[in-house]
Motif scaffolding. Structure first.
Motif, PDB file in Angstrom:
ATOM      1  N   VAL A  54       0.840  -1.200   0.000  1.00  0.00           N
ATOM      2  CA  VAL A  54       0.000   0.000   0.000  1.00  0.00           C
ATOM      3  C   VAL A  54       0.876   1.252   0.000  1.00  0.00           C
ATOM      4  O   VAL A  54       0.617   2.216  -0.731  1.00  0.00           O
ATOM      5  CB  VAL A  54      -0.946  -0.009   1.208  1.00  0.00           C
ATOM      6  CG1 VAL A  54      -1.691   1.323   1.324  1.00  0.00           C
ATOM      7  CG2 VAL A  54      -1.943  -1.157   1.094  1.00  0.00           C
ATOM      8  N   MET A 101      -1.156   7.668   2.690  1.00  0.00           N
ATOM      9  CA  MET A 101      -0.739   6.306   2.383  1.00  0.00           C
ATOM     10  C   MET A 101      -0.200   5.571   3.607  1.00  0.00           C
ATOM     11  O   MET A 101      -0.374   4.364   3.730  1.00  0.00           O
ATOM     12  CB  MET A 101       0.316   6.303   1.267  1.00  0.00           C
ATOM     13  CG  MET A 101      -0.208   6.791  -0.078  1.00  0.00           C
ATOM     14  SD  MET A 101      -1.872   6.188  -0.492  1.00  0.00           S
ATOM     15  CE  MET A 101      -1.620   4.412  -0.495  1.00  0.00           C
ATOM     16  N   ALA A 156      -1.701   2.219   4.876  1.00  0.00           N
ATOM     17  CA  ALA A 156      -0.840   1.054   5.076  1.00  0.00           C
ATOM     18  C   ALA A 156      -1.097   0.406   6.429  1.00  0.00           C
ATOM     19  O   ALA A 156      -1.146  -0.826   6.548  1.00  0.00           O
ATOM     20  CB  ALA A 156       0.625   1.461   4.955  1.00  0.00           C
ATOM     21  N   ALA A 173      -4.444  -1.340   6.232  1.00  0.00           N
ATOM     22  CA  ALA A 173      -4.318  -2.562   5.441  1.00  0.00           C
ATOM     23  C   ALA A 173      -3.561  -3.641   6.207  1.00  0.00           C
ATOM     24  O   ALA A 173      -3.903  -4.830   6.149  1.00  0.00           O
ATOM     25  CB  ALA A 173      -3.611  -2.251   4.121  1.00  0.00           C
TER      26      ALA A 173
END
Length: 264
Positions: free
Chosen positions: A170, A180, A184, A187
């Motif tokens: 990610v 991001m 991340a 995720a």
């Protein structure tokens, strides 16, 4: 391209650690030695003007890493302090038993190699600190061994590895970095929860969320710090090999603590 390569290297190393954890702890140690070699192979220090400073670092960093790895495998080589043997397995898992000796060996080796320099010992303090920093980073990578030997064992290693791989994939996407890194972590939490749900083990989904998200965060930090250390050298293999290994090393305390929490 270097970011993609370092991400793929971290993913490969994480996958190897999972397979090794389910097979034999000595294979985990072998994978960690590879990580430690990559860390010890970091580029030389640069001064404020961008000039390379002769920095003996490979031997001190690798020696410290090997000491930590050896004591993680054989923690009883150094007797634990009174009362420490049965506290969450900290003596048996080896990490805490090995870090202090590893740092001591790294510092001693760094001082010896500095004494052998014949270039006037320019930037002596910074050069010594750099070598010791690499040795400490290599030493903490042995936390994966402690996790594999802990009560949590291979499932904890698998959860952390899933967080590393998914989180870095990610992070690889070209978008706002703050967004991001948050994505991340989320995720990684999802990946950890998924692995915790799928593995036939006693770990819970909530545990997978905690370890997976933390592993993703520290894996991203490893990439960021690693790339900052090799700034200006991204054309060389060290430009992706060192950051890839840094991600694995910085996640090691997370997976180690996760293994201890399962025991608690």
């Amino acid at each position: 391209m270097s970011r993609l390569r370092s991400t793929l290297l971290s993913a490969v190393l994480a996958g190897v650690l999972v397979l090794a954890a389910y097979a034999n702890v000595y294979l985990v140690a072998a994978a960690i030695v590879v990580v430690q070699v990559l860390i010890a192979s970091a580029p030389s220090l640069a001064d404020a003007r961008g000039r390379s400073v002769p920095t003996p670092r490979f031997a001190p960093a690798l020696l410290g890493g090997l000491v930590a790895t050896t004591l993680a495998l054989f923690p009883r080589a150094i007797p634990a302090a009174d009362g420490a043997q049965d506290v969450l397995g900290v003596a048996d898992s080896g990490l805490l038993a090995g870090i202090i000796p590893a740092v001591a060996v790294t510092l001693f080796a760094a001082l010896i190699t500095q004494m052998l320099r014949t270039d006037g010992r320019r930037e002596l303090t910074a050069s010594t600190s750099y070598a010791v920093s690499l040795g400490v980073t290599a030493a903490i990578a042995s936390g994966w061994i402690g996790a594999a030997k802990s009560f949590g064992g291979a499932p904890v290693v698998a959860i952390a590895a899933a967080g590393v791989v998914v989180g870095l994939l990610v992070w690889l996407m070209p978008y706002d970095r703050v967004v991001m890194v948050s994505a991340a972590v989320v995720a990684g939490a999802g990946a950890g929860a998924g692995v915790a749900y799928l593995v036939d083990s006693f770990v819970t989904v909530l545990f997978g969320v905690a370890v997976g998200s933390a592993a993703a965060l520290f894996a991203v930090l490893g990439q960021v710090f690693g790339r900052a250390w090799v700034s200006g050298r991204l054309h060389a293999s060290v430009g992706w090999g060192f950051p890839g290994a840094m991600s694995i090393a910085l996640v090691a305390p997370v997976v180690y603590v996760g293994g201890q929490l399962v025991a608690a």
